[in-house]
Structures are given as C-alpha cells and as structure tokens.
Design a protein around this motif. Structure first.
Motif, PDB file in Angstrom:
ATOM      1  N   ALA A 136       0.813  -1.210   0.000  1.00  0.00           N
ATOM      2  CA  ALA A 136       0.000   0.000   0.000  1.00  0.00           C
ATOM      3  C   ALA A 136       0.849   1.262   0.000  1.00  0.00           C
ATOM      4  O   ALA A 136       0.475   2.275  -0.598  1.00  0.00           O
ATOM      5  N   ARG A 137       1.994   1.231   0.638  1.00  0.00           N
ATOM      6  CA  ARG A 137       2.860   2.412   0.729  1.00  0.00           C
ATOM      7  C   ARG A 137       3.369   2.846  -0.640  1.00  0.00           C
ATOM      8  O   ARG A 137       3.660   4.019  -0.873  1.00  0.00           O
ATOM      9  N   ASP A 138       3.434   1.893  -1.603  1.00  0.00           N
ATOM     10  CA  ASP A 138       4.004   2.204  -2.915  1.00  0.00           C
ATOM     11  C   ASP A 138       3.091   3.064  -3.781  1.00  0.00           C
ATOM     12  O   ASP A 138       3.565   3.652  -4.758  1.00  0.00           O
ATOM     13  N   VAL A 139       1.803   3.160  -3.444  1.00  0.00           N
ATOM     14  CA  VAL A 139       0.870   3.865  -4.336  1.00  0.00           C
ATOM     15  C   VAL A 139       0.151   5.017  -3.651  1.00  0.00           C
ATOM     16  O   VAL A 139      -0.768   5.599  -4.235  1.00  0.00           O
ATOM     17  N   VAL A 140       0.544   5.362  -2.431  1.00  0.00           N
ATOM     18  CA  VAL A 140      -0.129   6.471  -1.744  1.00  0.00           C
ATOM     19  C   VAL A 140       0.220   7.790  -2.433  1.00  0.00           C
ATOM     20  O   VAL A 140       1.299   7.948  -3.004  1.00  0.00           O
ATOM     21  N   THR A 141      -0.747   8.707  -2.407  1.00  0.00           N
ATOM     22  CA  THR A 141      -0.523  10.023  -3.009  1.00  0.00           C
ATOM     23  C   THR A 141       0.261  10.908  -2.053  1.00  0.00           C
ATOM     24  O   THR A 141       0.151  10.798  -0.842  1.00  0.00           O
TER      25      THR A 141
ATOM     26  N   THR B 167       2.331  -1.745   5.078  1.00  0.00           N
ATOM     27  CA  THR B 167       2.966  -2.931   4.514  1.00  0.00           C
ATOM     28  C   THR B 167       1.957  -3.940   3.957  1.00  0.00           C
ATOM     29  O   THR B 167       2.345  -5.026   3.534  1.00  0.00           O
ATOM     30  N   MET B 168       0.677  -3.600   3.968  1.00  0.00           N
ATOM     31  CA  MET B 168      -0.328  -4.527   3.433  1.00  0.00           C
ATOM     32  C   MET B 168      -0.161  -4.681   1.926  1.00  0.00           C
ATOM     33  O   MET B 168       0.154  -3.724   1.210  1.00  0.00           O
ATOM     34  N   SER B 169      -0.400  -5.872   1.430  1.00  0.00           N
ATOM     35  CA  SER B 169      -0.340  -6.122  -0.008  1.00  0.00           C
ATOM     36  C   SER B 169      -1.353  -5.234  -0.734  1.00  0.00           C
ATOM     37  O   SER B 169      -2.496  -5.079  -0.296  1.00  0.00           O
ATOM     38  N   LEU B 170      -0.922  -4.651  -1.842  1.00  0.00           N
ATOM     39  CA  LEU B 170      -1.813  -3.782  -2.607  1.00  0.00           C
ATOM     40  C   LEU B 170      -3.014  -4.555  -3.147  1.00  0.00           C
ATOM     41  O   LEU B 170      -4.108  -4.010  -3.247  1.00  0.00           O
TER      42      LEU B 170
ATOM     43  N   MET C   7      -9.319   5.413   1.739  1.00  0.00           N
ATOM     44  CA  MET C   7      -8.705   4.451   2.653  1.00  0.00           C
ATOM     45  C   MET C   7      -7.405   5.046   3.182  1.00  0.00           C
ATOM     46  O   MET C   7      -6.539   5.447   2.395  1.00  0.00           O
ATOM     47  N   CYS C   8      -7.308   5.132   4.480  1.00  0.00           N
ATOM     48  CA  CYS C   8      -6.121   5.715   5.108  1.00  0.00           C
ATOM     49  C   CYS C   8      -5.043   4.649   5.275  1.00  0.00           C
ATOM     50  O   CYS C   8      -5.318   3.529   5.728  1.00  0.00           O
ATOM     51  N   VAL C   9      -3.820   5.013   4.900  1.00  0.00           N
ATOM     52  CA  VAL C   9      -2.671   4.133   5.067  1.00  0.00           C
ATOM     53  C   VAL C   9      -1.864   4.647   6.248  1.00  0.00           C
ATOM     54  O   VAL C   9      -1.383   5.787   6.225  1.00  0.00           O
ATOM     55  N   VAL C  10      -1.730   3.827   7.290  1.00  0.00           N
ATOM     56  CA  VAL C  10      -1.091   4.266   8.531  1.00  0.00           C
ATOM     57  C   VAL C  10       0.225   3.526   8.721  1.00  0.00           C
ATOM     58  O   VAL C  10       0.426   2.428   8.177  1.00  0.00           O
TER      59      VAL C  10
ATOM     60  N   ALA D  24      -5.502  -4.733  -0.334  1.00  0.00           N
ATOM     61  CA  ALA D  24      -6.092  -3.415  -0.117  1.00  0.00           C
ATOM     62  C   ALA D  24      -7.122  -3.090  -1.209  1.00  0.00           C
ATOM     63  O   ALA D  24      -8.178  -2.519  -0.937  1.00  0.00           O
ATOM     64  N   ALA D  25      -6.827  -3.476  -2.463  1.00  0.00           N
ATOM     65  CA  ALA D  25      -7.759  -3.217  -3.559  1.00  0.00           C
ATOM     66  C   ALA D  25      -9.048  -4.005  -3.382  1.00  0.00           C
ATOM     67  O   ALA D  25     -10.148  -3.500  -3.645  1.00  0.00           O
ATOM     68  N   VAL D  26      -8.943  -5.260  -2.937  1.00  0.00           N
ATOM     69  CA  VAL D  26     -10.132  -6.077  -2.703  1.00  0.00           C
ATOM     70  C   VAL D  26     -10.989  -5.465  -1.596  1.00  0.00           C
ATOM     71  O   VAL D  26     -12.224  -5.374  -1.704  1.00  0.00           O
ATOM     72  N   LEU D  27     -10.348  -5.050  -0.497  1.00  0.00           N
ATOM     73  CA  LEU D  27     -11.087  -4.399   0.585  1.00  0.00           C
ATOM     74  C   LEU D  27     -11.773  -3.122   0.111  1.00  0.00           C
ATOM     75  O   LEU D  27     -12.931  -2.857   0.433  1.00  0.00           O
TER      76      LEU D  27
END
Length: 538
Positions: A384-389, A509-512, A527-530, A515-518
């Motif tokens: 998830a960290r790889d695609v955050v704005t 660190t969640m798999s993208l 969706m907030c990435v913490v 995260a997309a399925v959720l």
C-alpha cells in the motif's frame, strides 16, 4: 430501459429536481453514497425486469453487472423492486388487453413462448451446441472490438458540434432504411405453408409472412424479418415447428446486415440499444446453424435460435447467470436450461480469450474510474505504501480557516485526514477523515472561534445536520460560493464534529492486492494508510 431506470433512481437519490418542482422531504433520507448506489442498482434491475419481463433476471443482472459490491439487504431491495415492476406491468397489460393501447397490451409476461417445442437432443446436438458457443464467443469478441473502434471514431466526430451529430444520425437512418427496404428484393417468394397458424400472407402492421410484392399465396421471408419490429422479428426466428420458413441464404443476409448495423448504430446521438440487436443477430445466427445441422439434429431450429442468442449474448456481454435466467423467463422453457448454461459458459470463455465484455470496454472508453472485481497481477508485488498520493495534506483537529481554504483551493482532493496533536492528545494520532463537501458547509456556516479550543456540538447548533447531506450532481457548494473575510483567515474551526472518527485504515505494509479487494468490496471512496506500529490486540 436499464438506463432509464437508473436515471430515475439517480434523480430520487439526489432529492428530486428543484427546477421542475419534484422534491419531497422524505427523499433527504437517501442523501448518502450507499443509499444512492442501492437506488441506482434497484433502478437498473427494474429496467431489465420491465424491458424483458424478467423480474428474477433483473435481480441477477444487478448482481452480476450493475453492482460493484453486494450485500443481503441490497438483494431483497432489488427483489422487492422487480416484484413491484412485474405486478404493475401485469396490471397495465391486463388494462390494455382490449386493444386500446396498441401493441403494448399484446402477449403476457412471457414474450417469446417456445414451451410447446419438443426438447430432445443427442450427441450430435451437443456437438452443435458446443460449436454454437465457440463461434458465438468469436463473433461476440469481434463485435466488441468493432464497437470499440466505431465508438472512438464517433467520439471524434461528435466533438464537431450538434449539426454533425444530427448529420450522422440521418446517414445511419438512411443506410438502415436502404437495407430494410432494399435487401428483401434479393429474396425469392415462398409458397405459404398449408398448416400456417396465422394468415398468409399477413397484411397487419406486425407479424409473420409479409407478402412484399409477392403473388397471392406467397410470402417474402426477408421482408418478414426486416419489415417488422425487433420483437416480432425475434419471435419469428424463435418460432418452432417451422423448419422451412426461412431460406438459409435469407438468414445469412439478415445476420450480416443486423450484425453490421448494430455495430455502426450504437453510439450515435439517439438511443439505439445494445441488448435487443445482439439477441436479434444471435437468434438469426442460431437458426442458420440449426438449418445446417438439420439432417443430423433432433433439436428444433427455433431452439437453435434461442441457443444462438445465448451464445452471442455471452460472447458480447460476458454474463452467465443473469443471461441464463433472463432467456428462460423470456421463452418459458426450463428444459433448455442445461443447453443454455453450456453455450453461455463456452461463449464467455471463448470471448474472454480475446478481449473484455462490451460494457467493460465502454466504461474504459468513457474514462470512468471503475475498479475491476479482481486485482491486477502486478498488485501482488506491491504494498500500500508504494501507491499512496503525496505530499500528504492533513488538518489538525482544530485548524486555521486560512489553512483549510488554501488546501481546498490548491488541491482537488475530496478527503483529508484529521490529526490530533498536543494539547488535544498526548502524541500525534489519526483522529478521522473529513470530506471536502462537509468542509465547505462548515466554512459557509462560519462556526469560527478566535481561540484554538474545542467547539464540540456548538457547531451543529449553527448548522443543521441536513446541510451536511450529500448534494445532488451539480447542486453542492463550491469554493467560489464562500464569502470569507480576510480577518477570518486567522480564526479557528473545530473539525471533530464533522469528521468520520472511524475511517477504514490499512497498514503501510499490506499487499496492494488485498487493499484493492477491501476497497472495492466495502464500497469505499477513501482508505487511510497508517504506519506499522505495535499490535494492541488480536
């Protein structure tokens, strides 16, 4: 009808129309994202139920194609909607059965009844059905490819103005008229069958056995298909116990014409539909295959026509369950269920080998932000960290008015994280998520304070809760509507009363793919990435 039902549902979900004085107070309960999506899904299901008189098929269509996420409450809502549609439709059909409503009152809820046919099939019939599915999938994928190319061309043409749109419609109309009235001259006249159930030749506005310049006692089979409504043409093709009614050459000419006209007609500035032309072409193609397999087949050519429609629909729409039920409700023949299921699965599988369904291609062509049901393969290698704005724009729990205005003006974000900082918390922590629309309402209400203090419920005393409800398309507040004075820029506003204090969050660190399925299955917009932190429970 699907589009019409969805538009009516969207109008209700937006609170009606103030321009045409169609507003009611009870509509305010639908002013949120979830209820609007549910209404539009119910509207699409109602459209299918009304157009094809298939209430259960309408529910399954909404489940398979219209809704991006599903839950049990939405199931019974769509079922109730389609049940009401069936009852109302039945009432109007009964009311119009005297002939005062024209063609509307003809027939019942079963549009193409083929239950009288004897459903008997053997190994050669199964092989013919498999061939139908394979060819239907190939023809459907080719149809989707050509529709995509034509729509791209039309989008360029339509940008030149309304006059060009009208000219394109006139040209397509002329071409359709030339085909409808010119191609029947290529067919030879056929003697009327001695055991015809209707008058032959037929002089009514609709029906079968059109004479079209044929001598008495003869009919023109191509004219019976071209010079009819689409419903009657499909009914003629699905007719059973009429093997020699149409020549093989006539079926081939009609299939090529309908196939090509369906491609160039979709996308012009008038509603031309997609479902019925595909059924019409598929029915003709299926009857053509049935005539070719007549020496070794036990199936009636009318049943082959149904299977051809199913194969072509599966090859273009890429739906299975809903199409199967819709076709069975249309034809009232449950004995065809195994063959319809088989041909749909084969045609969909063949079509998926070449391209996506026609609806998916249209959504992509229009640039709509639609998430696929399954994550892309590359997402499994990202987190998830790889695609955050970035850079991340956040607000404090009690924020300066000027900071909020600056962020709203310089970004197009629709949601902003709210971070509590000392002295309101021991350490910086995520407090919630606030939407742009709610910030605009809060700023317009001017619930400001000179000191950086918590206002609590005092904000809601100045601004009604209904003002925070989701506005209709084009009806919400804009940044230009605010009248904030220069001295108010240094004042503070408490964001806690309007923040969503329980937003959906995932660790960085969640798999993208997860995260997309959720994101899709929960129907989220944000969706907030913490940061990854110490666990507090399991």
């Amino acid at each position: 009808m699907v589009h019409t039902g969805s538009c009516i549902a969207s109008l209700i979900g937006q609170g009606g129309s103030r321009k045409y004085h169609l507003t009611w107070r009870w509509l305010r309960y639908f002013k949120n994202d979830r209820d609007r999506r549910d209404l539009i899904t119910c509207g699409a299901a109602a459209g299918v139920a009304a157009a094809f008189r298939a209430p259960v098929g309408g529910v399954l269509f909404a489940l398979e194609e219209a809704a991006s996420w599903w839950r049990s409450a939405l199931l019974w809502r769509t079922f109730f909607t389609t049940a009401v549609v069936a009852i109302v439709l039945r009432g109007f059909i009964q009311l119009c059965s005297t002939g005062t409503c024209g063609l509307f009152g003809q027939g019942g809820l079963i549009m193409y009844d083929i239950s009288a046919a004897n459903v008997v099939y053997s190994t050669p019939d199964i092989l013919a059905v498999i061939l139908l599915g394979v060819i239907g999938g190939i023809l459907g994928s080719l149809y989707n490819y050509l529709v995509d190319k034509v729509l791209r061309t039309y989008s360029i043409i339509n940008e030149r103005g309304a006059a060009v749109k009208i000219l394109l419609v006139i040209m397509i109309s002329l071409l359709t008229s030339i085909c409808s009235y010119g191609l029947p001259w290529l067919a030879t006249c056929i003697p009327c069958p001695a055991d015809a159930s209707t008058s032959c030749p037929n002089t009514d506005v609709s029906g079968n056995y059109k004479s079209f310049q044929c001598p008495p006692g003869h009919y023109n089979d191509l004219a019976s298909l071209f010079l009819n409504t689409n419903d009657d043409a499909i009914r003629n093709l699905l007719s059973t116990n009429t093997v020699k009614e149409f020549h093989i050459s006539s079926l081939f000419i009609f299939f090529v014409a309908v196939y090509c006209l369906g491609i160039i007609t979709y996308g012009i500035a008038i509603p031309s539909g997609l479902f019925i032309p595909v059924i019409l072409a598929g029915s003709c193609y299926g009857r053509l295959v049935g005539r070719l397999f007549e020496p070794i087949s036990k199936l009636d050519v009318g049943l082959f026509s149904l299977l051809g429609a199913a194969s072509f629909l599966g090859g273009t729409m890429r739906m299975t369950v809903s199409l199967c039920v819709i076709l069975l409700e249309l034809t009232n023949d449950l004995l065809m269920l195994p063959l319809v299921m088989l041909v749909l699965l084969i045609s969909k599988t063949m079509g998926d080998m070449f391209n996506k369904g026609v609806y998916d291609q249209i959504v992509k062509l229009k640039g709509l932000p639609y998430m696929e049901a399954h994550p892309e393969p590359y997402m499994k290698h990202l987190i998830a960290r790889d695609v955050v704005t970035g850079p991340l724009i956040t607000f404090s729990g009690v924020e300066k008015v000027g900071n909020i205005l600056h962020s709203l003006k310089n970004t197009g974000h629709n949601g902003f994280p709210v971070i509590d900082e000392p002295p309101f918390s021991d350490a910086p922590e995520l407090c919630g998520l606030v939407l742009r629309s709610k910030l605009l309402v809060l700023l317009k209400g001017k619930a400001f304070s000179k000191d950086r203090v918590l206002a609590g419920n005092k904000v809601l005393r100045k601004i009604s809760e209904l003002d925070f409800a989701k506005a209709g398309s084009g009806k919400g507040l804009k940044l230009e509507d605010l009248d904030i004075q220069e001295e108010e820029w240094d004042m503070y506003v408490d964001l806690h009363p309007i923040a969503n204090t329980s937003p959906y969050t995932v660790v960085e660190t969640m798999s993208l793919a997860k995260a997309a399925v959720l994101f899709r299955e929960l129907g989220l917009r944000h969706m907030c990435v913490v940061p990854k932190s110490q666990e507090v429970g399991l």
